[in-house]
Design an enzyme around this catalytic site. Structure first.
Site, short mmCIF file in Angstrom:
data_model
loop_
_atom_site.label_atom_id
_atom_site.label_comp_id
_atom_site.label_asym_id
_atom_site.label_seq_id
_atom_site.Cartn_x
_atom_site.Cartn_y
_atom_site.Cartn_z
N TYR A 206 20.33 16.32 -16.77
CA TYR A 206 19.98 17.72 -16.51
C TYR A 206 19.69 18.39 -17.84
CZ TYR A 206 19.96 19.34 -11.76
OH TYR A 206 19.57 19.61 -10.49
N GLU B 107 18.33 22.00 -18.06
CA GLU B 107 17.80 23.35 -17.81
C GLU B 107 17.79 24.15 -19.11
OE1 GLU B 107 20.10 24.91 -14.56
OE2 GLU B 107 18.95 23.78 -13.09
N ASP C 240 -6.86 27.69 -14.77
CA ASP C 240 -6.21 26.50 -14.22
C ASP C 240 -7.19 25.34 -14.40
OD1 ASP C 240 -5.21 24.47 -12.70
OD2 ASP C 240 -4.87 25.66 -10.90
N THR D 273 -2.60 20.13 -14.54
CA THR D 273 -1.87 18.92 -14.16
C THR D 273 -2.05 17.93 -15.29
OG1 THR D 273 -3.82 18.02 -13.08
CG2 THR D 273 -2.27 19.21 -11.67
N LYS E 2 -4.68 14.07 -13.55
CA LYS E 2 -6.07 13.98 -13.07
C LYS E 2 -6.94 13.40 -14.20
CE LYS E 2 -5.16 17.43 -9.54
NZ LYS E 2 -5.44 18.77 -8.98
N ARG F 48 2.26 11.93 -13.24
CA ARG F 48 2.18 13.03 -12.28
C ARG F 48 3.02 14.19 -12.78
NH1 ARG F 48 -0.09 13.59 -7.64
NH2 ARG F 48 -0.95 11.55 -8.11
C1 PLP Z 1 -4.67 19.63 -8.22
C2 PLP Z 1 -4.67 21.06 -8.54
C3 PLP Z 1 -3.47 21.80 -8.54
C4 PLP Z 1 -2.18 21.28 -7.98
O1 PLP Z 1 -1.61 20.22 -8.58
P1 PLP Z 1 -0.38 19.48 -7.87
O2 PLP Z 1 0.17 18.63 -8.95
O3 PLP Z 1 -0.94 18.73 -6.72
O4 PLP Z 1 0.59 20.54 -7.43
C5 PLP Z 1 -3.52 23.11 -8.98
N1 PLP Z 1 -4.68 23.68 -9.36
C6 PLP Z 1 -5.85 23.01 -9.33
C7 PLP Z 1 -7.11 23.70 -9.77
C8 PLP Z 1 -5.89 21.69 -8.89
O5 PLP Z 1 -7.06 21.05 -8.82
#
Ligand code: PLP
Length: 500
Positions: free
Chosen positions: A79, A81, A256, A285, A288, A294
């Site tokens: 942990y 935090e 994002d 993320t 990707k 992940r």
């Molecule tokens: C994939 C994605 C997310 C979410 O990611 P997770 O790890 O699945 O929660 C958020 N914003 C955008 C633009 C995404 O393409």
């Protein structure tokens, strides 16, 4: 499992030929199989499934075996935090080191002023960013007026007032059907309930962002947060222009970059197209295009550091130290020239694939791509996205259906297929393979017809693919995957024999 597969392997192979990555894979599976042999078998079967299907999912990739190795260990037991040297648990010295390395690597990779590497997923990272912005812009001035720093010290009345001022703040993000993400104010997501959520769309004529229209809308709404960065938009984004709009309407600019972070890290997107340079807060993320484990991170300008660092307790519980370790490995990998070459190939491949699909008579949304993904409009084949997705899947290609802007078929059936090049580029595929993939996609789509339900009525979900075309497509997919093997260090036949 009768004999130890690891001992069998080591007995069979000469010392110079021992492959350490494969040894560690066997050793791991052997540990797993002692308790859950069916789980070990599923891991091996997943390797086989990944090796025998062409992965065209734009949001997926294959992270390195080094990154995977950093995740499977005792770090998960801790942990931690808080944040480095400010923890609510004892014994976090090594976790401090790991989190600090991951954060420093992220800062160096993206040229960011601050990096927060704890979020477990992209959705979590966006919640951290939203609340950090609310804390900085709405809560902090109220607390300053009250000469207070700790929420716990407010009277019930002051707390009620503060909660009212937090609510009804405006968020302006891209509409889900235009390529925005669920967490950008979609009604089914908490973001649309914690904010007064508004959305802009792409242009109906061109499918592109219309910056002047967005500016006009932003000046009318005056949002707290102007949000850009999307899940299904195939073009580059001018973040300098978004900065101008945010400054004009007094909004915080949040990006994002979950989908295209790898192209930012790999220096494909620079200058006006580099979100980290222009935005106040950036989320992404890590699994990707970025090709890490992940998870997710938040990057921000220094002014937001103290607020972003409060991701726990604001919305997160304990971080995942094993995943932070894997993020550090992935960021180090992404800071190499080899990764920059990879990122450039991801975009080159996408451009070639999109152009070839068009040459072969298919309709590509916006007429092409500047990033790692493209959208095929499948309505010309009389198919829904769902039918096209099933047809492709029956022919060995994994991808996902996607709504197109203003989609008459809605978010479930859809009219589009989203195709991405991050995973196939990791396998080493290049221009010749893109042309071959375009040929296979054409073969399947032109040979697919809408199916009927059991009662004989037209179905939006069922599809019939001509058998000869299917056989040819599967053979072509297998020929490609035979040349570009996923994790070639791993001997699949040995693993199947040992664990399945
Ligand atoms: C994939 C994605 C997310 C979410 O990611 P997770 O790890 O699945 O929660 C958020 N914003 C955008 C633009 C995404 O393409």
């Amino acid at each position: 499992m009768k004999n130890s597969p690891l001992k069998t392997y080591l007995a069979e192979v000469s010392a110079e030929k021992i492959n350490t990555a494969f040894v560690s894979y066997i050793a791991n599976l052997e540990q797993v199989a002692q308790v859950g042999p069916e789980i070990a078998a599923s891991i091996v079967k997943e390797l086989e499934a990944q090796r025998t299907h062409l992965k065209l999912i734009a949001s997926e990739n294959y992270c390195s075996l080094n990154t995977q190795a950093a995740m499977g260990n005792l770090l998960t037991d801790k942990y931690a935090e808080g944040f480095p040297s400010h923890r609510y648990y004892g014994g976090c010295e090594n976790i401090d080191d790991i989190e600090s390395v991951a954060a420093e690597e992220a800062k160096a990779l993206f040229g960011a002023e601050h990096a927060y590497v704890q979020p477990h997923s992209g959705a979590d990272a966006n919640l951290v960013a939203y609340w950090a912005i609310l804390s900085a812009k709405i809560e902090a001035p109220v607390l300053e007026k009250l000469n207070e720093t700790n929420l716990a010290n407010l009277t019930d009345e002051q707390w009620a007032d503060l909660r009212v001022s937090l609510g009804n703040q405006k968020l302006l993000g891209l509409d889900y059907y235009s390529g925005g993400h669920l967490t950008h104010g979609y009604r089914q997501n908490v973001s649309a309930r914690m904010f007064d959520a508004h959305s802009y769309t792409v242009s109906k004529e061109t499918g592109l962002l219309d910056y002047d229209a967005i500016e006009k809308q932003a000046m009318e709404i005056k949002p707290l947060i102007l949000l850009t960065g999307y899940s299904a938009y195939p073009r580059a984004i001018n973040f300098r222009r978004f900065r101008e709009i945010a400054d004009k309407c007094g909004a915080v600019l949040m990006v994002d970059m979950a989908h295209f972070a790898g192209l930012v890290a790999g220096k494909v997107f620079t200058g006006d197209e580099d979100p980290v340079k222009w935005a106040d807060v950036v989320t992404t993320t890590t699994h990707k295009t970025l090709r890490g484990p992940r998870g997710a991170i938040v990057l921000c300008k220094a002014a937001f550091t103290d607020y972003v660092n409060k991701g726990c307790p604001l919305v997160l519980g304990g971080p995942l130290p094993h995943v932070m370790a894997a993020k550090a490995i992935a960021f180090k990998e992404a800071r190499t020239p080899a990764y920059q070459d990879y990122a450039k190939s991801v975009r080159d491949n996408a451009r070639i694939l999109a152009a070839e699909l068009q040459n072969l008579g298919m309709t590509i949304q916006t007429g092409g791509t500047d990033n790692h993904l493209m959208l095929i409009n499948v309505t010309q084949f009389g198919l829904t996205g769902r039918q096209a997705e099933t047809a492709m899947s029956e022919c060995g290609m994994t991808l996902n259906r996607n709504s197109l802007p203003f989609d008459p078929n809605g978010a479930w059936w859809t009219s589009g297929l989203r195709i991405g090049t991050p995973a196939i580029t990791t396998l080493g595929m290049g221009p010749a393979e893109m042309k071959e993939i375009a040929r296979i996609i054409k073969l399947v789509l032109f040979a697919s017809k809408p199916g009927k339900t059991d009662k004989g009525v037209a179905s939006k979900g069922r599809v019939v693919v001509d058998e000869d075309a299917k056989t040819e497509a599967i053979a072509a997919v297998n020929a490609l995957l035979g040349k570009f093997v996923l994790y070639p260090e791993l001997d699949l036949e040995f693993l199947k024999k040992s664990f399945c």
